[in-house]
Write an enzyme that holds these catalytic residues in place. Structure first.
Site, PDB file in Angstrom:
ATOM      1  N   GLU A 101       3.941 -11.532  -5.865  1.00 39.35           N
ATOM      2  CA  GLU A 101       2.934 -11.835  -6.786  1.00 39.35           C
ATOM      3  C   GLU A 101       3.309 -11.111  -8.293  1.00 39.35           C
ATOM      4  O   GLU A 101       2.485 -11.643  -9.222  1.00 39.35           O
ATOM      5  CB  GLU A 101       1.676 -11.102  -6.425  1.00 39.35           C
ATOM      6  CG  GLU A 101       1.673  -9.639  -6.146  1.00 39.35           C
ATOM      7  CD  GLU A 101       2.375  -8.999  -5.072  1.00 39.35           C
ATOM      8  OE1 GLU A 101       3.272  -9.725  -4.463  1.00 39.35           O
ATOM      9  OE2 GLU A 101       2.124  -7.749  -4.686  1.00 39.35           O
ATOM     10  N   LYS A 157      -5.635  -9.064 -18.455  1.00 35.00           N
ATOM     11  CA  LYS A 157      -5.908  -9.029 -19.707  1.00 35.00           C
ATOM     12  C   LYS A 157      -5.720 -10.699 -20.399  1.00 35.00           C
ATOM     13  O   LYS A 157      -6.255 -11.016 -21.135  1.00 35.00           O
ATOM     14  CB  LYS A 157      -4.655  -8.171 -20.288  1.00 35.00           C
ATOM     15  CG  LYS A 157      -4.451  -8.196 -21.712  1.00 35.00           C
ATOM     16  CD  LYS A 157      -5.326  -7.148 -22.486  1.00 35.00           C
ATOM     17  CE  LYS A 157      -5.044  -5.964 -22.390  1.00 35.00           C
ATOM     18  NZ  LYS A 157      -6.204  -4.928 -23.021  1.00 35.00           N
ATOM     19  N   GLY A 194       0.888  -1.165   0.003  1.00 35.09           N
ATOM     20  CA  GLY A 194       0.105   0.018  -0.039  1.00 35.09           C
ATOM     21  C   GLY A 194       0.933   1.075  -0.114  1.00 35.09           C
ATOM     22  O   GLY A 194       2.173   1.331   0.531  1.00 35.09           O
ATOM     23  N   GLY A 200     -12.423  -2.682 -30.806  1.00 37.97           N
ATOM     24  CA  GLY A 200     -11.618  -3.473 -31.433  1.00 37.97           C
ATOM     25  C   GLY A 200     -10.367  -4.173 -30.938  1.00 37.97           C
ATOM     26  O   GLY A 200      -9.919  -5.431 -31.391  1.00 37.97           O
ATOM     27  N   GLY A 201     -10.343  -3.922 -29.571  1.00 41.27           N
ATOM     28  CA  GLY A 201      -9.269  -4.580 -28.638  1.00 41.27           C
ATOM     29  C   GLY A 201      -9.857  -5.708 -28.230  1.00 41.27           C
ATOM     30  O   GLY A 201     -11.298  -6.020 -28.234  1.00 41.27           O
ATOM     31  N   VAL A 202      -9.175  -6.580 -27.671  1.00 43.62           N
ATOM     32  CA  VAL A 202      -9.663  -7.800 -27.009  1.00 43.62           C
ATOM     33  C   VAL A 202     -10.459  -7.581 -25.861  1.00 43.62           C
ATOM     34  O   VAL A 202     -11.512  -8.318 -25.779  1.00 43.62           O
ATOM     35  CB  VAL A 202      -8.424  -8.739 -26.626  1.00 43.62           C
ATOM     36  CG1 VAL A 202      -7.600  -8.145 -25.400  1.00 43.62           C
ATOM     37  CG2 VAL A 202      -8.922 -10.346 -26.228  1.00 43.62           C
ATOM     38  N   ASP A 203     -10.363  -6.808 -24.945  1.00 40.64           N
ATOM     39  CA  ASP A 203     -11.361  -6.595 -24.092  1.00 40.64           C
ATOM     40  C   ASP A 203     -12.697  -6.109 -24.303  1.00 40.64           C
ATOM     41  O   ASP A 203     -13.499  -6.646 -24.108  1.00 40.64           O
ATOM     42  CB  ASP A 203     -11.034  -5.127 -22.947  1.00 40.64           C
ATOM     43  CG  ASP A 203      -9.526  -5.497 -22.535  1.00 40.64           C
ATOM     44  OD1 ASP A 203      -8.970  -6.634 -22.731  1.00 40.64           O
ATOM     45  OD2 ASP A 203      -8.934  -4.485 -22.085  1.00 40.64           O
ATOM     46  N   HIS A 247       7.773  -8.246  -3.600  1.00 42.07           N
ATOM     47  CA  HIS A 247       6.457  -8.653  -4.116  1.00 42.07           C
ATOM     48  C   HIS A 247       6.705  -9.917  -4.658  1.00 42.07           C
ATOM     49  O   HIS A 247       6.892 -10.003  -6.033  1.00 42.07           O
ATOM     50  CB  HIS A 247       5.980  -7.400  -5.103  1.00 42.07           C
ATOM     51  CG  HIS A 247       5.638  -6.314  -4.494  1.00 42.07           C
ATOM     52  ND1 HIS A 247       4.345  -5.901  -3.844  1.00 42.07           N
ATOM     53  CD2 HIS A 247       6.255  -5.168  -4.129  1.00 42.07           C
ATOM     54  CE1 HIS A 247       4.268  -4.763  -3.521  1.00 42.07           C
ATOM     55  NE2 HIS A 247       5.428  -4.310  -3.545  1.00 42.07           N
ATOM     56  N   CYS A 259       5.226  -6.162   1.708  1.00 39.12           N
ATOM     57  CA  CYS A 259       5.540  -4.599   1.509  1.00 39.12           C
ATOM     58  C   CYS A 259       4.829  -3.924   2.675  1.00 39.12           C
ATOM     59  O   CYS A 259       5.275  -4.007   4.014  1.00 39.12           O
ATOM     60  CB  CYS A 259       5.168  -4.313   0.129  1.00 39.12           C
ATOM     61  SG  CYS A 259       5.815  -2.602  -0.184  1.00 39.12           S
ATOM     62  N   TYR A 260       3.950  -3.095   2.239  1.00 38.44           N
ATOM     63  CA  TYR A 260       3.277  -2.552   3.487  1.00 38.44           C
ATOM     64  C   TYR A 260       2.661  -3.555   4.473  1.00 38.44           C
ATOM     65  O   TYR A 260       2.684  -3.098   5.760  1.00 38.44           O
ATOM     66  CB  TYR A 260       1.945  -1.677   2.904  1.00 38.44           C
ATOM     67  CG  TYR A 260       1.252  -0.871   4.123  1.00 38.44           C
ATOM     68  CD1 TYR A 260       1.738   0.514   4.380  1.00 38.44           C
ATOM     69  CD2 TYR A 260       0.224  -1.273   4.632  1.00 38.44           C
ATOM     70  CE1 TYR A 260       1.196   1.006   5.474  1.00 38.44           C
ATOM     71  CE2 TYR A 260      -0.468  -0.822   5.726  1.00 38.44           C
ATOM     72  CZ  TYR A 260       0.112   0.708   5.882  1.00 38.44           C
ATOM     73  OH  TYR A 260      -0.578   1.531   7.157  1.00 38.44           O
TER      74      TYR A 260
END
Ligand code: XMP
Length: 508
Positions: A171, A364, A56, A224-227, A169, A82-83
């Site tokens: 992750e 994504k 954070g 037109g993007g994947v999302d 991190h 981290c935090y």
């Protein structure tokens, strides 16, 4: 009852990524506010086998968010990142202070006690850090397990209480053995079993859209993007002819974009309306230089266009392909705002459409899995991400049709050369940026005070972190030569060699 890990949110950019990594291990994971009480943890809708405290932006010694101390009594295993690492030290009687210099990006940590969450790791590990504050004294009963050049207590633990803290991190993809740390915590320490599956997302999303829209009508924003294409297909499957896709050409698209979208969606059943709104966007952006203002204005204007189309076809809902990183970077709750993604915080306060975001919790690469399941073509699935505000956030300073055109030509060269080199599938995004400054050049024996363009190429898995691509010098030379030869007015080409963090992928 389903068992899993509860991630406590202290506002870190990567909080949601932690939950997602746990789901990748086939273990259920949810996010809860950092100030959740022990009673609430015990009555969560699943059996909480462990807690992970996220990173954070705050400082524990400056009144940053805290934790119910009873959650650190040893009854549930806890991993602080981290935090979260600093918070454990602070609450249990250790000491945290402001570092003289921060650590941002990859660095080496030295592991002097490879047990608990660090089991199976090497003595020296390459990890991803992003912090300034640091733990300088551990709580009583804890041991120091790792250190780095500028961080004397990079990891600590108390095996009896099953409480662990790490400053880096695990992750993020750039921490080489990050998943091993999470596996150690989830399987060895919390004793979870890998039984959870992310299945039926598409059916769940279709049902959700159908339920919210009821007997109404919707439009879906299509770039037109994947999302947005995935959201459009979900919307079409849910609503059939009660949904219409709207493609707004704001004049800030890359070369050939509108045509490609038209080609993709022709004959797919979903009706698409194309709106040429370029002059209204350019008029609105006249004189605007501030990046956040650009994003806000563009987001607003998009919605105004959508509202007009929706009114014409009597639609009450706007379906968007917003994904999780768009939301986290736009800043919600405790998370510091990095930039306003136009489809999230860029929305006007008052709008006449109810927004539905079926992909809001996905990353994504997860969207790409869903897109594959929906049968979208490879060209869409593998398409480079492109920001909603388009080239406006790659033209630093004022956005004019002339400056956008100059960038469009430059960008086309960058794309062509990288594709020719066969590198496009390896690189997450590659593009050009037009700087708002000039530089002296010499062309044909005379001085030219021209434009500066930067080339950005990054490798990433989820856009939350990224590394600049080590493009071959020969390729960079070809790109630079073509740009200065073919795009009038450009006298200098530079290559961006910063990772994210500390930079972002886009320049604005
Ligand atoms: P940054 O620049 O924040 O970008 O590191 C992370 C990813 O998000 C894309 N991006 C956007 N996408 N609307 C979008 O739909 C936006 O306003 C926006 N801004 C950035 C960016 O291209 C990268 O993939």
């Amino acid at each position: 009852m389903v068992e899993g890990i509860l991630v406590l949110d202290y506002g870190g950019q990567y909080c949601h990524l932690i939950a997602r990594r746990i789901r990748e291990l086939s273990v259920y994971s949810e996010i809860a506010p950092g100030d959740i009480s022990k009673e609430e943890v015990l009555s969560a809708g699943f059996s909480v086998k462990g807690l992970i405290l996220s990173g954070g932006p705050a400082s524990v010694f400056k009144g940053g968010p805290t934790i119910d101390r009873r959650l650190l009594d040893g009854s549930i295993p806890v991993l602080g990142i981290c935090y979260g690492h600093q918070l454990i030290a602070h609450v249990l009687g250790g000491k945290v202070s402001k570092g003289t210099k921060g650590e941002f990006g990859t660095c080496l940590v030295f592991l002097n006690r490879r047990m608990g969450v660090l089991k199976g790791l090497k003595e020296k590990e390459r990890v991803w850090m992003s912090h300034r504050d640091l733990v300088v004294e551990i709580p009583k009963g804890f041991s120091v397990d790792a250190f780095s050049d500028s961080c004397p207590i990079a990891a600590f633990s108390n095996e009896k209480l099953k409480i662990y803290g790490i400053q880096w991190h695990p992750e993020v993809i750039h921490t080489e053995n990050g998943m091993q740390i999470l596996k150690n915590f989830v399987f060895n320490i919390c004793k979870c079993s890998p039984e959870w599956k992310m299945e039926g997302f598409v059916e769940k999303a279709i049902d959700e859209v159908r339920e919210i829209v009821g007997s109404g009508r919707a439009i879906v924003a299509l770039s037109g993007g994947v999302d947005s294409s995935t959201a459009a297909m979900i919307a079409y499957k849910a609503l059939k002819d009660r949904v219409i896709a709207v493609f707004v050409d704001h004049g800030l698209m890359r070369a050939g974009e509108a045509e490609e979208v038209r080609k993709f969606f022709e004959g797919k059943g979903l009706k698409v309306i194309y709106v040429d709104a370029s002059s209204r966007f350019f008029n609105m952006l006249k004189g605007v230089k501030d990046p956040e203002e650009k994003r806000r204005l563009i987001g607003n204007e998009f919605v105004r266009v959508f509202e007009e189309v929706a009114k014409d076809i009597e639609a009450q809902f706007l379906i968007q392909g917003t994904i999780y990183p768009d939301r986290v970077e736009s800043g919600r709750g405790l998370t510091a705002r990095i930039k306003t993604h136009h489809n999230v915080a860029g929305l006007p306060e008052k709008m006449n459409l109810e927004v539905i975001e079926p992909l809001r919790d996905l990353y994504k690469d997860e969207v790409r899995i869903v897109a594959r399941e929906l049968g979208l073509p490879k060209e869409i699935i593998e398409r480079q991400p492109f920001p909603g505000p388009g080239l406006a956030v790659r033209v630093l300073g004022e956005v004019t049709p002339e400056r956008v055109e100059l960038l469009r030509k430059t960008d086309k060269i960058v794309r062509e050369e990288i594709e020719k080199e066969g590198l496009s599938s390896r690189i997450w995004q590659f593009f050009a940026v037009l700087l708002n400054d000039r530089s002296t050049g010499v062309k044909g024996d005379s001085r030219e005070y021209g434009h500066i363009v930067a080339i950005r190429a990054v490798e990433s898995v989820d856009a939350m972190t990224a590394k600049f691509s080590r493009l071959p010098y020969d390729l960079l030379e070809r790109i630079s030569t073509r740009i200065t030869n073919e795009v009038a007015g450009v006298t200098r080409v530079v290559y961006d060699v910063t990772h994210k963090p500390p930079s972002t992928i886009e320049w604005e």
